[in-house]
Write a protein that holds these residues in place. Structure first.
Motif, PDB file in Angstrom:
ATOM      1  N   ALA A   5     -10.843   9.099  -3.213  1.00 45.11           N
ATOM      2  CA  ALA A   5     -10.197   8.483  -4.363  1.00 45.11           C
ATOM      3  C   ALA A   5     -10.877   9.009  -5.615  1.00 45.11           C
ATOM      4  O   ALA A   5     -12.051   9.390  -5.568  1.00 45.11           O
ATOM      5  N   GLU A  64      -8.386   2.921  -7.782  1.00 43.36           N
ATOM      6  CA  GLU A  64      -7.724   3.551  -6.634  1.00 43.36           C
ATOM      7  C   GLU A  64      -8.571   3.339  -5.373  1.00 43.36           C
ATOM      8  O   GLU A  64      -8.057   2.975  -4.307  1.00 43.36           O
ATOM      9  N   GLN A  67      -8.336  -0.278  -4.214  1.00 44.80           N
ATOM     10  CA  GLN A  67      -7.026  -0.566  -3.616  1.00 44.80           C
ATOM     11  C   GLN A  67      -6.919   0.043  -2.223  1.00 44.80           C
ATOM     12  O   GLN A  67      -6.406  -0.586  -1.301  1.00 44.80           O
ATOM     13  N   LYS A  68      -7.414   1.268  -2.077  1.00 42.29           N
ATOM     14  CA  LYS A  68      -7.353   1.924  -0.762  1.00 42.29           C
ATOM     15  C   LYS A  68      -8.215   1.177   0.264  1.00 42.29           C
ATOM     16  O   LYS A  68      -7.840   1.052   1.420  1.00 42.29           O
TER      17      LYS A  68
END
Ligand code: GDP
Ligand code: MN
Length: 385
Positions: A368, A373, A376-377
């Protein structure tokens, strides 16, 4: 770091506070021998790093050495609030007329130590504070002035301490303050400080918490750490030079820098909130991120059965990202991790670092670029797991 009762009391004694002269036993036979030496009734006390031992059956009076042995047999191995008893303190029993609370701690809001005293001794001070807060007398201590004798008199009069005991009380409070300051303690507590039938004051229970950040200048105190009483991962982390705090989420976070680690925890909490997902730990691996450090951190994270995904968030400043990437790759080849991993590498040479990671083809690893990001991942990975 917390000290056991016996360690705290032995430390108190070095500063001139009167304590019962007992000894520590690790077997029932030793307890019997100590009771024999004491030569009268004794009290057998579980040495665990938690309070409320009395209520849990971890403090028992014995009239004879035989009885002391029996009590030690039942107390050793006992589980008190998740702490297994490995040692007992065998103290000469005291004749208690009254139990008093006397303790010093840091008052962060006031930015100075505070000494507290209560006639409701024996009870948890938190409990006294809840049910009868007016029973606690407090005096703030200006560290530049020290604890003044008029303040100690205010405590004595506040708890209506019989006047003949005031001189002893003056000495004990002053010694406790010296002990607190010279140990870099965050808590020094006598509960109970008793008035004996003979009309003396005696510290029958003791508790000290020390500031870990000051232990480097107290080798003798640092050596008192009971590693058998702390979670194994905390010992491992300290020995590897990592700061680790277990939390109750599912995302194992490995970050360099305390501030970045805090931000990472915030981001995973925010994105995971709706699904009850959050950080499993705080872990700061420090400045560099060589393979050994990353591998040690991975083992610590993986020891937590709640971890479902790993989030590595590394800022390569002085240590370049390509070096960090090599370290991460080496660590993952050493410690096999089946769960999903999200890696975010930013800073000097980040492109090269990311390239290296991609080429390494580590199973279940995604990269990421931004922190949101990455968070969230990681949340998505936990949901998918
Ligand atoms: P805690 O329950 O973990 O705080 O352990 P303490 O050492 O404070 O002991 C609990 C209680 O046991 C005290 O509040 C006392 O009432 C009692 N106790 C402890 N030592 C003695 C002793 O020598 N003689 C008597 N009679 N009671 C004791
Ligand atoms: Mn106590």
């Amino acid at each position: 770091m917390n000290l056991h009762e016996y360690q705290s009391k032995f430390r108190f004694e070095e500063f001139g506070i009167p304590i019962p002269h007992g000894k520590v036993a690790e077997t029932p036979e030793e307890a019997r021998q100590i009771a024999q030496e004491v030569g009268g009734p004794v009290v057998v006390k579980a040495q665990v790093l938690t309070g409320g031992r009395g209520k849990a059956g971890g403090v028992k009076l014995a009239a004879t050495p035989e009885e002391a042995e029996q009590h030690a047999r039942s107390i050793l191995g006992m589980d008190i609030k998740g702490h297994i008893v490995r040692k007992v303190l065998v103290d000469p029993a005291a004749n208690i007329e009254q139990e008093i609370y006397l303790g010093i701690t840091n008052d962060r809001a006031a930015r100075m130590p505070v000494i507290m005293c209560s006639a409701e001794g024996g009870m948890d001070i938190e409990e006294v504070n809840r049910v009868k807060p007016e029973a606690i007398i407090r005096e703030h201590i200006d560290p530049l002035l020290g604890l003044r004798s008029y303040q100690i008199n205010a405590l004595a009069s506040g708890i209506e301490l019989p006047y003949p005991l005031w001189r002893q009380f003056q000495k004990i409070a002053a010694c406790l303050y010296r002990c607190y300051m010279e140990s870099d303690a965050t808590l020094a507590e006598i509960n109970p400080l008793i008035i004996t039938a003979e009309g003396d004051l005696l510290a029958v229970d003791g508790k000290m918490s020390l500031d870990d950040n000051a232990l480097f200048r107290h080798r003798d105190l640092a050596a008192l750490r009971d590693t058998s009483a702390e979670p194994a991962v905390e010992t491992q982390a300290r020995e590897a030079g990592l700061s680790y705090v277990k939390l109750d989420g599912q995302i194992g976070c490995m970050v360099n820098g305390a501030g970045l680690a805090m931000a990472t925890m915030d981001m995973t909490s925010i994105f995971g909130e709706a699904d009850g997902i959050g950080p499993a730990n705080f872990l700061d691996i420090g400045g560099g991120a060589d393979a050994d450090t990353v591998a040690a951190a991975l083992r610590i994270i993986l020891a937590d059965p709640d971890v479902k995904a790993i989030l590595l968030n590394i800022f390569g400043g002085i240590t370049r990202c390509d070096e960090v990437a090599r370290g991460v790759i080496a660590a993952f080849s050493e410690v096999h991790v089946k769960m999903p991993k999200v890696v975010r590498l930013v800073g000097t040479n980040e492109e090269e670092g990311r390239q290296l990671l991609q080429e390494a083809n580590i199973p279940d690893m995604v990269t990421a670029t931004t922190l949101s990001e990455a968070a969230q991942k990681a949340v998505a990975a936990v949901k998918g797991a």
